[in-house]
Design a protein around this motif. Structure first.
Motif, PDB file in Angstrom:
ATOM      1  N   UNK A 131     -32.570  10.421  10.087  1.00 48.23           N
ATOM      2  CA  UNK A 131     -31.362  11.150  10.461  1.00 48.23           C
ATOM      3  C   UNK A 131     -30.632  11.689   9.235  1.00 48.23           C
ATOM      4  N   UNK A 132     -29.737  12.648   9.482  1.00 47.82           N
ATOM      5  CA  UNK A 132     -28.905  13.216   8.428  1.00 47.82           C
ATOM      6  C   UNK A 132     -27.541  12.539   8.432  1.00 47.82           C
ATOM      7  N   UNK A 133     -26.939  12.431   7.238  1.00 45.68           N
ATOM      8  CA  UNK A 133     -25.606  11.870   7.101  1.00 45.68           C
ATOM      9  C   UNK A 133     -24.659  12.924   6.548  1.00 45.68           C
ATOM     10  N   UNK A 134     -23.415  12.873   6.981  1.00 40.34           N
ATOM     11  CA  UNK A 134     -22.368  13.692   6.383  1.00 40.34           C
ATOM     12  C   UNK A 134     -21.143  12.810   6.163  1.00 40.34           C
ATOM     13  N   UNK A 135     -20.223  13.295   5.325  1.00 41.42           N
ATOM     14  CA  UNK A 135     -19.124  12.451   4.867  1.00 41.42           C
ATOM     15  C   UNK A 135     -17.800  13.205   4.958  1.00 41.42           C
ATOM     16  N   UNK A 136     -16.736  12.450   5.241  1.00 39.10           N
ATOM     17  CA  UNK A 136     -15.395  13.028   5.294  1.00 39.10           C
ATOM     18  C   UNK A 136     -14.389  11.941   4.941  1.00 39.10           C
ATOM     19  N   UNK A 137     -13.195  12.363   4.551  1.00 36.43           N
ATOM     20  CA  UNK A 137     -12.063  11.461   4.346  1.00 36.43           C
ATOM     21  C   UNK A 137     -11.146  11.591   5.554  1.00 36.43           C
ATOM     22  N   UNK A 138     -10.772  10.458   6.143  1.00 37.53           N
ATOM     23  CA  UNK A 138      -9.961  10.508   7.339  1.00 37.53           C
ATOM     24  C   UNK A 138      -8.863   9.467   7.321  1.00 37.53           C
ATOM     25  N   UNK A 139      -8.107   9.360   8.418  1.00 33.23           N
ATOM     26  CA  UNK A 139      -6.993   8.414   8.473  1.00 33.23           C
ATOM     27  C   UNK A 139      -7.462   6.994   8.738  1.00 33.23           C
ATOM     28  N   UNK A 140      -6.634   6.024   8.369  1.00 30.29           N
ATOM     29  CA  UNK A 140      -6.842   4.647   8.808  1.00 30.29           C
ATOM     30  C   UNK A 140      -6.632   4.581  10.319  1.00 30.29           C
ATOM     31  N   UNK A 141      -7.209   3.554  10.944  1.00 31.19           N
ATOM     32  CA  UNK A 141      -7.166   3.420  12.394  1.00 31.19           C
ATOM     33  C   UNK A 141      -6.173   2.324  12.782  1.00 31.19           C
ATOM     34  N   UNK A 142      -5.439   2.568  13.882  1.00 31.34           N
ATOM     35  CA  UNK A 142      -4.523   1.576  14.413  1.00 31.34           C
ATOM     36  C   UNK A 142      -5.155   0.760  15.521  1.00 31.34           C
ATOM     37  N   UNK A 143      -4.480  -0.278  16.025  1.00 31.83           N
ATOM     38  CA  UNK A 143      -5.038  -1.121  17.085  1.00 31.83           C
ATOM     39  C   UNK A 143      -5.353  -0.386  18.378  1.00 31.83           C
ATOM     40  N   UNK A 144      -4.750   0.785  18.589  1.00 31.58           N
ATOM     41  CA  UNK A 144      -5.028   1.568  19.793  1.00 31.58           C
ATOM     42  C   UNK A 144      -6.217   2.496  19.600  1.00 31.58           C
ATOM     43  N   UNK A 145      -6.939   2.356  18.489  1.00 23.56           N
ATOM     44  CA  UNK A 145      -8.109   3.165  18.106  1.00 23.56           C
ATOM     45  C   UNK A 145      -7.746   4.596  17.739  1.00 23.56           C
TER      46      UNK A 145
ATOM     47  N   UNK B 266       0.852  -1.192   0.000  1.00 22.17           N
ATOM     48  CA  UNK B 266       0.000   0.000   0.000  1.00 22.17           C
ATOM     49  C   UNK B 266       0.888   1.243   0.000  1.00 22.17           C
ATOM     50  N   UNK B 267       0.660   2.108  -0.962  1.00 22.77           N
ATOM     51  CA  UNK B 267       1.563   3.242  -1.180  1.00 22.77           C
ATOM     52  C   UNK B 267       1.534   4.252  -0.033  1.00 22.77           C
ATOM     53  N   UNK B 268       0.403   4.381   0.647  1.00 23.29           N
ATOM     54  CA  UNK B 268       0.284   5.401   1.699  1.00 23.29           C
ATOM     55  C   UNK B 268       0.263   4.808   3.105  1.00 23.29           C
ATOM     56  N   UNK B 269       0.675   3.521   3.244  1.00 26.50           N
ATOM     57  CA  UNK B 269       0.863   2.889   4.555  1.00 26.50           C
ATOM     58  C   UNK B 269       2.226   2.200   4.542  1.00 26.50           C
ATOM     59  N   UNK B 270       3.228   2.735   5.234  1.00 28.04           N
ATOM     60  CA  UNK B 270       4.554   2.116   5.226  1.00 28.04           C
ATOM     61  C   UNK B 270       4.511   0.674   5.719  1.00 28.04           C
ATOM     62  N   UNK B 271       5.176  -0.225   4.968  1.00 32.68           N
ATOM     63  CA  UNK B 271       5.282  -1.634   5.354  1.00 32.68           C
ATOM     64  C   UNK B 271       3.910  -2.231   5.654  1.00 32.68           C
ATOM     65  N   UNK B 272       2.954  -2.009   4.755  1.00 34.24           N
ATOM     66  CA  UNK B 272       1.550  -2.332   5.038  1.00 34.24           C
ATOM     67  C   UNK B 272       1.310  -3.810   5.301  1.00 34.24           C
ATOM     68  N   UNK B 273       2.132  -4.702   4.750  1.00 34.45           N
ATOM     69  CA  UNK B 273       1.912  -6.139   4.946  1.00 34.45           C
ATOM     70  C   UNK B 273       2.057  -6.541   6.410  1.00 34.45           C
ATOM     71  N   UNK B 274       2.777  -5.738   7.195  1.00 35.70           N
ATOM     72  CA  UNK B 274       2.946  -6.005   8.620  1.00 35.70           C
ATOM     73  C   UNK B 274       2.079  -5.109   9.493  1.00 35.70           C
ATOM     74  N   UNK B 275       1.135  -4.398   8.883  1.00 27.56           N
ATOM     75  CA  UNK B 275       0.246  -3.502   9.619  1.00 27.56           C
ATOM     76  C   UNK B 275      -1.114  -4.171   9.772  1.00 27.56           C
ATOM     77  N   UNK B 276      -1.643  -4.303  11.001  1.00 20.84           N
ATOM     78  CA  UNK B 276      -2.952  -4.929  11.181  1.00 20.84           C
ATOM     79  C   UNK B 276      -4.045  -4.159  10.440  1.00 20.84           C
ATOM     80  N   UNK B 277      -5.033  -4.906   9.966  1.00 24.18           N
ATOM     81  CA  UNK B 277      -6.205  -4.327   9.330  1.00 24.18           C
ATOM     82  C   UNK B 277      -7.228  -4.075  10.427  1.00 24.18           C
ATOM     83  N   UNK B 278      -7.533  -2.810  10.692  1.00 20.83           N
ATOM     84  CA  UNK B 278      -8.397  -2.426  11.811  1.00 20.83           C
ATOM     85  C   UNK B 278      -9.648  -1.740  11.276  1.00 20.83           C
ATOM     86  N   UNK B 279     -10.801  -2.240  11.707  1.00 22.41           N
ATOM     87  CA  UNK B 279     -12.078  -1.595  11.415  1.00 22.41           C
ATOM     88  C   UNK B 279     -12.655  -1.072  12.722  1.00 22.41           C
ATOM     89  N   UNK B 280     -13.235   0.129  12.693  1.00 24.01           N
ATOM     90  CA  UNK B 280     -13.804   0.705  13.906  1.00 24.01           C
ATOM     91  C   UNK B 280     -15.052   1.515  13.573  1.00 24.01           C
TER      92      UNK B 280
END
Length: 355
Positions: A186-200, A128-142
């Motif tokens: 309800x109303x929805x709004x949208x933004x682009x933000x950072x990926x999340x790490x294991x510490x949230x 992944x071009x914008x995550x250094x060493x991405x193969x060793x980075x956990x995939x985190x969903x929050x």
């Protein structure tokens, strides 16, 4: 006279990208009653002939100190995955034959409060071009869930479009998550933000895709339309879209939940491909009970075979559901898809229906 206001946005998607392991996903929660919630973890994975990192179960952290192991629920026969069934029995993502869509469901009881619901799973895709060493980075969903008696029985937004996509270097790229509020209030709004790490917290070293990839990246906070004009550096990029849910109260809007979709965009170099074209579609305001019908004219400057898909609540959270002809298959251009939706009084709401 009460009216329904409709905004129409239609997307053209084209397959497919190339990667390994986890490529995309999100967590959504549906309220069953005042304190019981059903969670759905959705992940998309790519394993070309290798199942070493296949997940028959995932661990979910509920955000209140508890955790659970959720077994994968989807497959060709609807059976959960188990060691006796072997690997690879789960559903292939439509239109992307090398990609697997995995769903894990479970239930949890919450008291009033704010919760960070998380899944932490190795491995994220390599390169992944914008995550250094991405193969060793956990995939985190929050996903952030706020339980408040004043909100009633509230469910998080649902995302209906596929989080698998390609871009072409030197050309504008567009995407929309196809989000809707299943409670229709309800109303929805949208933004682009950072990926999340294991510490949230934001993932260290993560940068927005346009920093290493070039071009201008933006999102419309009202419609959720993502535009990247123009990515220049080929490669795979992580894009995280934040979907905020808001309730209008006497003192203003109050946040009810945040769903974060982590997806991957594959930027192809030297592809010399132009986006398909859809003739302008006007916003519509109609009386409840009206049959909404109109043609969708599709063309492509390169005369490529083109697939038309429709996403949004009208296709999945409306009775009767809307239909779109000539969709879901590759068509020679030009061609026409016809949108049809028989509205009812139950479809009346303040927010527009976005397609």
């Amino acid at each position: 006279m009460k009216r329904i206001f409709f905004c129409f946005l239609l997307l053209i998607l084209s397959p497919s990208l190339k990667a390994t392991h986890n490529v995309a996903g999100e967590i959504t929660l549906a309220c069953v009653n005042d304190d019981l919630y059903k969670v759905t973890i959705t992940t998309y994975t790519y394993y070309p002939g290798s199942w070493a990192a296949d997940r028959c179960a995932l661990k979910i952290y509920w955000g209140d100190g508890d955790s659970s192991i959720l077994v994968r629920a989807n497959g060709p026969s609807g059976l959960p995955c188990s060691s006796s069934e072997g690997n690879g029995v789960f559903q292939v993502a439509e239109g992307f034959p090398n990609y697997k869509k995995n769903e894990y469901t479970g239930y949890h009881t919450y008291s009033p409060g704010s919760y960070q619901v998380m899944v932490i799973d190795p491995n994220r895709v390599a390169g992944i071009m914008n995550i250094p060493n991405s193969v060793n980075v956990p995939f985190v969903l929050m996903t952030t869930l706020i339980v408040n008696p004043y909100f009633g029985c509230n469910s998080t937004p649902v995302l209906t479009s596929l989080p698998l996509d390609n871009a072409c270097s030197g050309h504008c790229y567009f995407h929309n998550v196809g989000a809707y509020d299943p409670d229709n209030d309800d109303s929805l709004s949208f933004a682009i933000g950072p990926a999340i790490g294991p510490d949230s917290l934001p993932l260290p070293g993560y940068t927005l895709p346009n920093i290493p990839g070039g071009g201008n990246l933006s999102i419309d906070p009202v419609t959720g339309d993502v535009a990247w004009c123009n990515p220049m550096v080929p490669g795979d990029y992580s894009l995280v879209i934040y979907v905020y849910e808001w309730k209008k109260m006497q003192l203003g809007y109050v946040n009810k939940s945040i769903v974060r979709r982590d997806m991957m965009i594959h930027v192809e170099g030297g592809c010399n491909n132009d986006n398909p074209l859809i003739d302008d579609l006007p916003d519509l305001c109609v009386d409840a009970g009206t049959l909404v019908t109109f043609p969708v004219f599709v063309n492509d400057p390169d005369n490529d075979l083109t697939r038309l898909d429709g996403f949004g609540a009208v296709f999945s959270n409306s009775a009767p559901a809307a239909t779109l002809t000539n969709s879901g298959v590759l068509n020679p251009v030009p061609f026409t898809g016809n949108f049809n939706w028989q509205t009812t009084c139950e479809n009346i709401r303040i927010q527009p229906w976005i397609v």
